[in-house]
Design a protein around this motif. Structure first.
Motif, PDB file in Angstrom:
ATOM      1  N   ILE A 113      14.295 -11.452  -3.594  1.00  0.00           N
ATOM      2  CA  ILE A 113      13.337 -12.529  -3.340  1.00  0.00           C
ATOM      3  C   ILE A 113      12.134 -11.976  -2.600  1.00  0.00           C
ATOM      4  CG2 ILE A 113      15.134 -14.289  -3.303  1.00  0.00           C
ATOM      5  CD1 ILE A 113      15.059 -14.149  -0.244  1.00  0.00           C
ATOM      6  N   ASP A 114      11.072 -12.778  -2.512  1.00  0.00           N
ATOM      7  CA  ASP A 114       9.831 -12.300  -1.888  1.00  0.00           C
ATOM      8  C   ASP A 114      10.011 -11.982  -0.407  1.00  0.00           C
ATOM      9  OD1 ASP A 114       8.421 -12.425  -4.224  1.00  0.00           O
ATOM     10  OD2 ASP A 114       7.680 -14.451  -3.882  1.00  0.00           O
ATOM     11  N   ARG A 115      10.663 -12.861   0.318  1.00  0.00           N
ATOM     12  CA  ARG A 115      10.830 -12.661   1.762  1.00  0.00           C
ATOM     13  C   ARG A 115      12.092 -11.832   2.018  1.00  0.00           C
ATOM     14  NH1 ARG A 115       8.165 -16.186   5.613  1.00  0.00           N
ATOM     15  NH2 ARG A 115       6.569 -17.406   4.531  1.00  0.00           N
ATOM     16  N   ALA A 116      11.983 -10.536   1.768  1.00  0.00           N
ATOM     17  CA  ALA A 116      13.144  -9.664   1.912  1.00  0.00           C
ATOM     18  C   ALA A 116      12.703  -8.244   2.223  1.00  0.00           C
ATOM     19  CB  ALA A 116      13.984  -9.686   0.633  1.00  0.00           C
ATOM     20  N   PHE A 117      13.631  -7.478   2.759  1.00  0.00           N
ATOM     21  CA  PHE A 117      13.439  -6.043   2.922  1.00  0.00           C
ATOM     22  C   PHE A 117      14.755  -5.375   2.555  1.00  0.00           C
ATOM     23  CE2 PHE A 117      14.881  -7.625   7.011  1.00  0.00           C
ATOM     24  CZ  PHE A 117      15.880  -6.732   7.369  1.00  0.00           C
ATOM     25  N   HIS A 154       7.693  -4.848   2.701  1.00  0.00           N
ATOM     26  CA  HIS A 154       6.291  -5.083   2.362  1.00  0.00           C
ATOM     27  C   HIS A 154       5.452  -5.067   3.641  1.00  0.00           C
ATOM     28  CE1 HIS A 154       6.312  -6.244  -1.952  1.00  0.00           C
ATOM     29  NE2 HIS A 154       7.600  -6.460  -1.698  1.00  0.00           N
ATOM     30  N   ARG A 155       4.353  -4.396   3.574  1.00  0.00           N
ATOM     31  CA  ARG A 155       3.475  -4.236   4.739  1.00  0.00           C
ATOM     32  C   ARG A 155       3.054  -5.585   5.333  1.00  0.00           C
ATOM     33  NH1 ARG A 155      -0.606   0.098   5.152  1.00  0.00           N
ATOM     34  NH2 ARG A 155      -1.806  -0.289   7.042  1.00  0.00           N
ATOM     35  N   GLN A 156       2.840  -6.572   4.500  1.00  0.00           N
ATOM     36  CA  GLN A 156       2.352  -7.866   4.977  1.00  0.00           C
ATOM     37  C   GLN A 156       3.286  -8.487   6.019  1.00  0.00           C
ATOM     38  OE1 GLN A 156       2.595 -11.260   2.327  1.00  0.00           O
ATOM     39  NE2 GLN A 156       3.954 -10.156   0.900  1.00  0.00           N
ATOM     40  N   TRP A 157       4.609  -8.266   5.849  1.00  0.00           N
ATOM     41  CA  TRP A 157       5.552  -8.878   6.786  1.00  0.00           C
ATOM     42  C   TRP A 157       5.522  -8.168   8.130  1.00  0.00           C
ATOM     43  CZ3 TRP A 157       6.029 -13.308   5.095  1.00  0.00           C
ATOM     44  CH2 TRP A 157       6.243 -13.588   3.743  1.00  0.00           C
ATOM     45  N   LEU A 158       5.324  -6.870   8.114  1.00  0.00           N
ATOM     46  CA  LEU A 158       5.188  -6.137   9.372  1.00  0.00           C
ATOM     47  C   LEU A 158       3.973  -6.623  10.146  1.00  0.00           C
ATOM     48  CD1 LEU A 158       5.897  -2.480   8.165  1.00  0.00           C
ATOM     49  CD2 LEU A 158       7.390  -3.888   9.607  1.00  0.00           C
ATOM     50  N   GLU A 159       2.867  -6.772   9.419  1.00  0.00           N
ATOM     51  CA  GLU A 159       1.635  -7.204  10.081  1.00  0.00           C
ATOM     52  C   GLU A 159       1.735  -8.643  10.575  1.00  0.00           C
ATOM     53  OE1 GLU A 159      -1.164  -6.312   6.998  1.00  0.00           O
ATOM     54  OE2 GLU A 159      -1.428  -4.222   7.658  1.00  0.00           O
TER      55      GLU A 159
END
Length: 304
Positions: A113-117, A154-159
């Motif tokens: 899913i999108d919200r995952a690592f 995904h970089r966006q979640w880190l930021e």
């Protein structure tokens, strides 16, 4: 997508060489998932020959940066800042990966899913010559939610989460603390056992004890910082800030009477018998005692 592998390092030149070479040997079988990749090394003020070695090398995927010794949290933040990739992969500089490491992370991210690592497998080994020969063991299991030994995100979640907190200048907890913030954003952990990394450490010896003791004291002090940011029961359990942990390690260590001095003869005997790992597991009795003492404030927090 471009993958950026961010690696902080501090005085680990011999195993860092193996770490980088393994990453340079990646086999990319699906260019739709990985257009290219880069390796970002951030040297955290090493005093060995790391920098002179890096200056002599010209690996095709490698870029490296330096900072004063400030700890892995600040080093990883600098690595993310300098990275060009949409996907950030964190590993430690004493990890040697297989040639399908990146591809495995890419496949797992693509199917999630999108919200995952994704969180890969870490196998501990003392085999320097051939670290990837080590089999997986039950002691290699980890229940951590977000541990930077082998993770892709995904970089966006880190930021959005705010990257690593630079308050964590000593050993421990900076990755799990960021994990708490990522969990609040609703991110899901996807296990990725095909992304394998072999975490090398030298066989246990008594000479390592001062460093290991200081490491546990530092971990305890940083645990206090962790709890001050997130005063929850879950964090208390993680950092061993409970009466149960104080009683457990207090009883097992005889209130600190079983320590590096009193147990050294037994530990050395086990090492001489070819059982350094067993010796280390026994040493963890008093190492954990140092940890809970630091967490409980018996070893006060000083400025790093």
């Amino acid at each position: 997508m471009l993958f950026s592998i961010v690696i902080p390092t501090y005085n680990r030149k011999p195993i860092l060489e193996k770490c980088i070479q393994a990453l340079e040997n990646q086999v990319i079988t699906d260019s739709n998932l990985i257009s290219d990749y880069e390796i970002i090394i951030v040297d955290d003020g090493s005093t060995d020959e790391t920098i002179s070695w890096l200056k002599q090398k010209a690996f095709p995927h490698l870029r490296w940066f330096q900072q004063d010794h400030q700890g892995p949290a600040t080093a990883r933040n600098l690595g993310v800042e300098k990275a060009n990739g949409e996907i950030i992969v964190f590993i430690d500089s004493d990890l040697v990966v297989t040639e399908t490491f990146l591809q495995a992370h890419a496949h797992a991210l693509n199917s999630s899913i999108d919200r995952a690592f994704t969180y890969g497998r870490v196998i501990n080994t003392s085999n320097f010559e051939n670290p990837t020969a080590e089999p997986y063991k039950l002691t290699d299991f980890s229940a951590a939610y977000f541990a930077t030994g082998n993770v892709a995100i995904h970089r966006q979640w880190l930021e959005k989460a705010g990257l690593f907190d630079p308050q964590f200048q000593l050993y421990g907890w900076e990755d799990l603390e960021l994990g708490v913030r990522l969990k609040k954003l609703g991110l899901k952990l996807i296990k990725c056992p095909d992304a394998v990394g072999y975490h090398w450490h030298p066989p246990f010896s008594l000479e390592q004890l001062p460093r290991l003791i200081q490491q546990e004291i530092d971990r305890g002090k940083m645990g206090v910082v962790f709890y001050e940011k997130h005063p929850t029961w879950e964090v208390k359990m993680m950092i061993q800030m409970t009466i149960f942990h104080r009683l457990l390690w207090g009883i097992l260590s005889g209130g600190g009477r079983l320590n590096e001095k009193t147990m050294s003869p037994l530990l050395q005997w086990l090492i001489n018998q070819g059982k350094p790992q067993l010796a280390l597991e026994i040493a963890r009795i008093f190492l954990n005692w140092y940890n809970v003492q630091a967490v409980s404030g018996k070893i006060p927090l000083s400025k790093p």
